[in-house]
Scaffold this motif. Sequence first.
Motif, mmCIF file in Angstrom:
data_model
loop_
_atom_site.group_PDB
_atom_site.id
_atom_site.type_symbol
_atom_site.label_atom_id
_atom_site.label_comp_id
_atom_site.label_asym_id
_atom_site.label_seq_id
_atom_site.Cartn_x
_atom_site.Cartn_y
_atom_site.Cartn_z
ATOM 1 N N ASN A 36 0.810 -1.211 0.000
ATOM 2 C CA ASN A 36 0.000 0.000 0.000
ATOM 3 C C ASN A 36 0.844 1.263 0.000
ATOM 4 O OD1 ASN A 36 -2.411 -1.337 -0.042
ATOM 5 N ND2 ASN A 36 -2.575 -1.458 2.189
ATOM 6 N N ARG A 37 2.098 1.160 0.436
ATOM 7 C CA ARG A 37 2.940 2.347 0.482
ATOM 8 C C ARG A 37 3.297 2.831 -0.907
ATOM 9 N NH1 ARG A 37 7.576 1.663 5.111
ATOM 10 N NH2 ARG A 37 6.223 1.231 6.892
ATOM 11 N N ALA A 38 3.390 1.933 -1.890
ATOM 12 C CA ALA A 38 4.006 2.304 -3.165
ATOM 13 C C ALA A 38 3.085 2.203 -4.360
ATOM 14 C CB ALA A 38 5.231 1.422 -3.407
ATOM 15 N N SER A 39 1.815 1.799 -4.200
ATOM 16 C CA SER A 39 0.953 1.615 -5.368
ATOM 17 C C SER A 39 0.139 2.858 -5.654
ATOM 18 C CB SER A 39 0.062 0.396 -5.170
ATOM 19 O OG SER A 39 -0.733 0.540 -4.010
ATOM 20 N N ALA A 40 -1.141 2.831 -5.278
ATOM 21 C CA ALA A 40 -2.017 3.958 -5.589
ATOM 22 C C ALA A 40 -1.526 5.235 -4.944
ATOM 23 C CB ALA A 40 -3.429 3.659 -5.104
ATOM 24 N N ILE A 41 -0.897 5.124 -3.795
ATOM 25 C CA ILE A 41 -0.490 6.307 -3.051
ATOM 26 C C ILE A 41 0.566 7.085 -3.822
ATOM 27 C CG2 ILE A 41 0.585 7.060 -0.909
ATOM 28 C CD1 ILE A 41 -0.695 4.566 0.372
ATOM 29 N N GLU A 42 1.648 6.402 -4.194
ATOM 30 C CA GLU A 42 2.708 7.088 -4.918
ATOM 31 C C GLU A 42 2.230 7.485 -6.316
ATOM 32 O OE1 GLU A 42 5.249 8.150 -3.684
ATOM 33 O OE2 GLU A 42 6.449 8.800 -5.391
ATOM 34 N N TYR A 43 1.398 6.660 -6.926
ATOM 35 C CA TYR A 43 0.888 6.973 -8.256
ATOM 36 C C TYR A 43 0.066 8.253 -8.241
ATOM 37 C CZ TYR A 43 -2.128 6.706 -12.342
ATOM 38 O OH TYR A 43 -2.811 7.000 -13.475
ATOM 39 N N GLY A 44 -0.821 8.354 -7.240
ATOM 40 C CA GLY A 44 -1.645 9.549 -7.137
ATOM 41 C C GLY A 44 -0.801 10.789 -6.940
ATOM 42 N N VAL A 78 -4.560 8.945 -5.421
ATOM 43 C CA VAL A 78 -4.589 9.736 -4.197
ATOM 44 C C VAL A 78 -4.490 11.206 -4.562
ATOM 45 C CG1 VAL A 78 -3.396 10.218 -2.023
ATOM 46 C CG2 VAL A 78 -3.579 7.873 -2.865
ATOM 47 N N CYS A 79 -5.364 12.014 -3.972
ATOM 48 C CA CYS A 79 -5.351 13.443 -4.255
ATOM 49 C C CYS A 79 -4.023 14.060 -3.845
ATOM 50 C CB CYS A 79 -6.471 14.145 -3.496
ATOM 51 S SG CYS A 79 -8.135 13.606 -3.930
ATOM 52 N N ASP A 80 -3.685 15.147 -4.488
ATOM 53 C CA ASP A 80 -2.514 15.904 -4.102
ATOM 54 C C ASP A 80 -2.641 16.364 -2.647
ATOM 55 O OD1 ASP A 80 -1.074 18.722 -3.924
ATOM 56 O OD2 ASP A 80 -0.144 17.616 -5.564
ATOM 57 N N PRO A 126 -5.726 12.352 1.150
ATOM 58 C CA PRO A 126 -4.649 11.877 2.036
ATOM 59 C C PRO A 126 -4.700 12.584 3.389
ATOM 60 C CG PRO A 126 -3.768 13.500 0.526
ATOM 61 C CD PRO A 126 -5.223 13.320 0.148
ATOM 62 N N PRO A 127 -4.303 11.896 4.447
ATOM 63 C CA PRO A 127 -4.156 12.590 5.735
ATOM 64 C C PRO A 127 -2.914 13.463 5.697
ATOM 65 C CG PRO A 127 -3.417 10.323 5.925
ATOM 66 C CD PRO A 127 -3.962 10.470 4.534
ATOM 67 N N PRO A 128 -2.814 14.460 6.571
ATOM 68 C CA PRO A 128 -1.597 15.285 6.595
ATOM 69 C C PRO A 128 -0.391 14.459 7.040
ATOM 70 C CG PRO A 128 -3.006 15.794 8.477
ATOM 71 C CD PRO A 128 -3.791 14.878 7.584
ATOM 72 N N ASN A 129 0.784 14.938 6.715
ATOM 73 C CA ASN A 129 2.007 14.229 7.073
ATOM 74 C C ASN A 129 2.069 13.974 8.575
ATOM 75 O OD1 ASN A 129 2.764 14.328 4.420
ATOM 76 N ND2 ASN A 129 4.174 16.042 4.664
ATOM 77 N N GLY A 130 2.339 12.724 8.945
ATOM 78 C CA GLY A 130 2.477 12.369 10.349
ATOM 79 C C GLY A 130 1.184 12.206 11.113
ATOM 80 N N TYR A 131 0.067 12.126 10.409
ATOM 81 C CA TYR A 131 -1.251 12.045 11.056
ATOM 82 C C TYR A 131 -1.301 10.956 12.131
ATOM 83 C CZ TYR A 131 -6.307 11.394 11.565
ATOM 84 O OH TYR A 131 -7.589 11.271 12.058
ATOM 85 N N LYS A 132 -1.934 11.282 13.277
ATOM 86 C CA LYS A 132 -2.098 10.338 14.381
ATOM 87 C C LYS A 132 -3.581 10.076 14.637
ATOM 88 C CE LYS A 132 2.022 11.878 16.958
ATOM 89 N NZ LYS A 132 2.506 12.342 18.294
ATOM 90 N N ILE A 133 -3.877 8.888 15.156
ATOM 91 C CA ILE A 133 -5.244 8.606 15.582
ATOM 92 C C ILE A 133 -5.628 9.650 16.641
ATOM 93 C CG2 ILE A 133 -6.755 6.933 16.697
ATOM 94 C CD1 ILE A 133 -5.870 6.192 13.855
ATOM 95 N N TRP A 598 -3.630 4.803 6.398
ATOM 96 C CA TRP A 598 -2.571 4.742 5.402
ATOM 97 C C TRP A 598 -1.956 6.128 5.259
ATOM 98 C CZ3 TRP A 598 -3.507 8.053 1.356
ATOM 99 C CH2 TRP A 598 -4.854 8.380 1.084
ATOM 100 N N LEU A 599 -0.698 6.140 4.863
ATOM 101 C CA LEU A 599 0.034 7.389 4.719
ATOM 102 C C LEU A 599 0.643 7.459 3.329
ATOM 103 C CD1 LEU A 599 1.895 7.373 8.156
ATOM 104 C CD2 LEU A 599 -0.132 8.701 7.567
ATOM 105 N N THR A 600 0.819 8.660 2.841
ATOM 106 C CA THR A 600 1.479 8.831 1.553
ATOM 107 C C THR A 600 2.967 8.535 1.690
ATOM 108 O OG1 THR A 600 1.903 11.162 1.961
ATOM 109 C CG2 THR A 600 -0.181 10.615 0.888
#
Length: 608
Positions: A36-44, A78-80, A126-133, A598-600
């Motif tokens: 999941n780290r490298a498929s749709a996420i990186e593609y988007g 994944v949106c910008d 996408p959640p913001p960088n470093g997003y926490k529960i 999931w994270l970008t």
Amino acid sequence: MKGRADGGQKKRVIALVCIAAVVLVFVYLFYGSSDNRASAIEYGRKLGLGGDEDGNKQDDTSSSFGLDDGFTPRSFPVCDDRHSELIPCLDRNLIYQMRLKLDLSLMEHYERHCPPSERRFNCLIPPPNGYKIPIKWPKSRDEVWKVNIPHTHLAHEKSDQNWMVVKGDKINFPGGGTHFHYGADKYIASMANMLNYPNNILNNGGRLRTVFDVGCGVASFGGYLLSSDILTMSLAPNDVHQNQIQFALERGIPASLGVLGTKRLLYPSRSFELAHCSRCRIDWLQRDGILLLELDRVLRPGGYFAYSSPEAYAQDEEDLRIWREMSALVERMCWKIAAKRNQTVIWEKPLTNDCYLEREPGTQPPLCRSDNDPDAVWGVNMEACITPYTDHDHKTKGSGLAPWPARLTSPPPRLADFGYSNGMFEKDTELWRQRVDSYWDLLSSRIESDTVRNIMDMKASMGSFAAALKDKDVWVMNVVPEDGPNTLKLIYDRGLMGAVHSWCEAFSTYPRTYDLLHAWDIISYINKKGCSEVDLLLEMDRILRPSGFIIIRDKQRVVDLVKKYLKALHWEEVGTKIDSDSDQDSDYVVFIVQKKLWLTSESLRDME
């Protein structure tokens, strides 16, 4: 010469190999991989999805992507990162790109303007960088993770008012506001004292239950009312203080984006016992008092409007002028001063129509026409007129509601508006109690007492789903479809809250704001309306927090559809159960899923 030709042939071969490799990589990225780290996420991310600000570039994420034509991708783009806080129908970039001609003085630019189908974002937010529960309730009332809402400008701008304070990796909320710097709790007790309520508790023995806080800031007023069993609809626009509602929802406090502009508020008439404005920066005198008349529409008989503002106490010429004109307006509206102290005045709405009928002919504002439905709200323009009471409310001299919590299970007086009997209401209440017990049995392996806080019932009917959750530390946004029976007034009469909405459009909330969505028959419902089921799934993903749950109660066909998209949406199945209700067809199914965190790729790099 022969050497040069061989070299050219080698270059052509290398070029063909490179092209083939690019095609294979594209196919691999688009159709998914196990990582999941490298498929749709990186593609988007590489697509750079999202229109540019000059409006010349159409979004690559629009619905021209062809999502509901029978093709099932194993991953969504994944949106910008720019769209990590996207609210599709409150997107100012869209307003600019579409060159909408809006009246800024009437706040039309803060009202809903939804993108046409070709401009919709069919990508995962996408959640913001470093997003926490998020921090759990009740601790979240006072602190949230800064990384989840990385906006600290309000802490500096309102530093003298104690709205919020940045402390390390958290943002703290001391409970202050523009007119209650020393805490909402003291301010609330003062209001109760002004009204002579027992023990300075504003709920007045359960008689005051629903409150509307307009221009609410970060909703500390509503947050502190919860301990008194008072439920507040905290409302603010996505304006220069644009993240205030996002903070409120992250804290676990009921709140909604909206504005007093040109359209009616999305609540039926006679919904709230008290409306509140603390320095809410609203010109109540504009357009013949139309905004104050809209507040009047949603207030119950005998309801209050608490107004804390310089006009209520200042002595300079302009404030005195506003106070005189506002006092004259509310007098013509038959409001009376219930109490006035220091910076705050509390007006009271009449219990009956008597005062309206005794006014001199031609008095402004006029009474609304008899054909003006006070409960019609979806896309309906405000009118500068007074909404009179029904014959029932006039004779009852009030709403006739039981105090809280008895009103939750007492048949509401407005049941008769729908032809519903008390027996039907009681049966519906019991049925949903059993269903909620069944839901929690299915969720038992994943859920603790504090796992969920913000809940949305996407097709709420009479609000019995929310009523069944009374003993859990949650609140429920009850959503009623715009083209069905407007049962929202029954929901407010039960001491609950909600709004009217069309699920063919995006809901007016930030991404990642609800812990649990209850989707009872709503996917089938919008399919019958000719709207995209897949668009709705993407919208549900947008507003659901990572690790949040969706309870789908629908036909087997719908469950099969959702299962096709689980991998693409990063959802996983929690449990399935055949619906055994005697009132339902045998092919109804309860299907529960959980959204993965999931994270970008950029977030992962930052963490490393």
